[in-house]
Design a protein around this motif. Structure first.
Motif, mmCIF file in Angstrom:
data_model
loop_
_atom_site.group_PDB
_atom_site.id
_atom_site.type_symbol
_atom_site.label_atom_id
_atom_site.label_comp_id
_atom_site.label_asym_id
_atom_site.label_seq_id
_atom_site.Cartn_x
_atom_site.Cartn_y
_atom_site.Cartn_z
ATOM 1 N N THR A 51 0.248 39.537 -22.545
ATOM 2 C CA THR A 51 -0.434 38.879 -23.766
ATOM 3 C C THR A 51 -1.388 39.551 -24.525
ATOM 4 N N SER A 52 -1.554 39.739 -25.752
ATOM 5 C CA SER A 52 -2.667 40.079 -26.736
ATOM 6 C C SER A 52 -3.734 39.097 -27.006
ATOM 7 N N GLY A 53 -3.395 37.878 -26.739
ATOM 8 C CA GLY A 53 -4.288 36.802 -26.846
ATOM 9 C C GLY A 53 -3.713 35.457 -26.643
ATOM 10 N N LEU A 54 -4.924 34.522 -26.306
ATOM 11 C CA LEU A 54 -4.525 33.138 -25.821
ATOM 12 C C LEU A 54 -5.275 32.242 -26.546
ATOM 13 N N GLU A 55 -4.930 31.024 -26.644
ATOM 14 C CA GLU A 55 -5.510 29.762 -27.217
ATOM 15 C C GLU A 55 -4.884 28.647 -26.600
ATOM 16 N N GLU A 56 -5.650 27.366 -26.799
ATOM 17 C CA GLU A 56 -5.296 26.127 -26.624
ATOM 18 C C GLU A 56 -4.444 25.689 -27.592
ATOM 19 N N TRP A 57 -3.520 24.889 -27.455
ATOM 20 C CA TRP A 57 -2.636 24.537 -28.602
ATOM 21 C C TRP A 57 -1.937 23.234 -28.216
ATOM 22 N N GLY A 58 -2.487 22.119 -28.626
ATOM 23 C CA GLY A 58 -1.969 20.773 -28.418
ATOM 24 C C GLY A 58 -1.680 20.629 -26.836
ATOM 25 N N GLY A 59 -2.499 20.929 -26.147
ATOM 26 C CA GLY A 59 -2.002 20.728 -24.682
ATOM 27 C C GLY A 59 -1.364 21.872 -24.057
ATOM 28 N N LEU A 60 -1.052 22.783 -24.761
ATOM 29 C CA LEU A 60 -0.216 24.090 -24.511
ATOM 30 C C LEU A 60 -1.114 25.323 -24.374
ATOM 31 N N ILE A 61 -0.698 26.375 -23.851
ATOM 32 C CA ILE A 61 -1.376 27.511 -23.968
ATOM 33 C C ILE A 61 -0.552 28.272 -25.017
ATOM 34 N N ARG A 62 -1.121 28.940 -26.053
ATOM 35 C CA ARG A 62 -0.220 29.660 -26.971
ATOM 36 C C ARG A 62 -0.573 31.076 -26.814
ATOM 37 N N ALA A 63 0.368 31.939 -26.534
ATOM 38 C CA ALA A 63 0.208 33.290 -26.044
ATOM 39 C C ALA A 63 0.749 34.222 -27.275
ATOM 40 N N TRP A 64 0.182 35.200 -27.622
ATOM 41 C CA TRP A 64 0.648 36.253 -28.587
ATOM 42 C C TRP A 64 1.043 37.360 -27.578
ATOM 43 N N VAL A 65 2.541 37.532 -27.762
ATOM 44 C CA VAL A 65 2.922 38.572 -26.970
ATOM 45 C C VAL A 65 3.714 39.671 -27.596
ATOM 46 N N PRO A 66 3.136 40.949 -27.548
ATOM 47 C CA PRO A 66 3.463 42.144 -28.206
ATOM 48 C C PRO A 66 5.225 42.284 -28.190
ATOM 49 N N ASN A 67 5.849 42.602 -28.982
ATOM 50 C CA ASN A 67 7.233 42.932 -29.224
ATOM 51 C C ASN A 67 7.573 44.433 -28.914
ATOM 52 N N GLU A 68 8.839 44.783 -28.576
ATOM 53 C CA GLU A 68 8.837 46.148 -28.315
ATOM 54 C C GLU A 68 8.806 46.817 -29.913
ATOM 55 N N ASP A 69 9.390 46.253 -30.871
ATOM 56 C CA ASP A 69 9.351 46.667 -32.188
ATOM 57 C C ASP A 69 7.992 46.952 -32.815
ATOM 58 N N GLY A 70 6.826 46.571 -32.203
ATOM 59 C CA GLY A 70 5.432 46.723 -32.401
ATOM 60 C C GLY A 70 4.906 45.262 -33.062
ATOM 61 N N GLY A 71 5.760 44.487 -33.212
ATOM 62 C CA GLY A 71 5.188 42.993 -33.724
ATOM 63 C C GLY A 71 4.776 42.323 -32.741
ATOM 64 N N THR A 72 4.420 41.016 -33.145
ATOM 65 C CA THR A 72 3.955 40.103 -32.094
ATOM 66 C C THR A 72 4.387 38.797 -32.344
ATOM 67 N N SER A 73 4.978 37.869 -31.148
ATOM 68 C CA SER A 73 5.575 36.718 -31.240
ATOM 69 C C SER A 73 4.540 35.890 -30.593
ATOM 70 N N MET A 74 4.786 34.326 -30.759
ATOM 71 C CA MET A 74 4.043 33.472 -30.106
ATOM 72 C C MET A 74 5.134 32.779 -28.744
ATOM 73 N N GLN A 75 4.526 32.638 -27.945
ATOM 74 C CA GLN A 75 5.210 31.975 -27.006
ATOM 75 C C GLN A 75 4.234 30.883 -26.277
ATOM 76 N N PHE A 76 4.860 29.656 -25.925
ATOM 77 C CA PHE A 76 3.992 28.536 -25.281
ATOM 78 C C PHE A 76 4.198 28.440 -23.926
ATOM 79 N N PHE A 77 3.409 27.913 -23.219
ATOM 80 C CA PHE A 77 3.428 27.876 -21.959
ATOM 81 C C PHE A 77 2.624 26.460 -21.403
ATOM 82 N N ASP A 78 3.251 25.849 -20.384
ATOM 83 C CA ASP A 78 2.466 24.536 -19.925
ATOM 84 C C ASP A 78 1.133 24.965 -19.316
ATOM 85 N N ALA A 79 0.078 24.243 -19.545
ATOM 86 C CA ALA A 79 -0.979 24.480 -19.421
ATOM 87 C C ALA A 79 -1.441 24.483 -17.850
#
Length: 90
Positions: A51-79
């Motif tokens: 991950t390149s960043g984390l935050e709480e988001w509506g009871g979940l953990i929102r993570a910014w995950v770097p892509n292979e193309d140099g961008g970033t996507s958001m992924q959500f995880f159970d807290a």
């Protein structure tokens, strides 16, 4: 004309600098869902999610995950389990 001692000047400088350091190391900024952000990042990394960043988001953990193309996507995880989830789905 009043003169200020070196001790007075040092005290004034210290009082203006210390709060900025305190804010930088505030525990609230270092925790997510009641746990250390660092430990959550390590646990996700052990599951193959860097991950390149984390935050709480509506009871979940929102993570910014770097892509292979140099961008970033958001992924959500159970807290609690850190299992991937889709937001809006129970």
């Amino acid at each position: 004309m009043k003169t200020f001692s070196i001790a007075t000047i040092a005290a004034v400088v210290a009082l203006t600098i210390v709060p900025s350091f305190a804010a930088e190391y505030d525990n609230e900024n270092d925790t997510i869902v009641g746990r250390s952000k660092t430990l959550v990042e390590v646990a996700l990394r052990e599951r193959g999610v860097v991950t390149s960043g984390l935050e709480e988001w509506g009871g979940l953990i929102r993570a910014w995950v770097p892509n292979e193309d140099g961008g970033t996507s958001m992924q959500f995880f159970d807290a609690d389990t850190l299992q991937p989830v889709s937001p809006g789905r129970s």
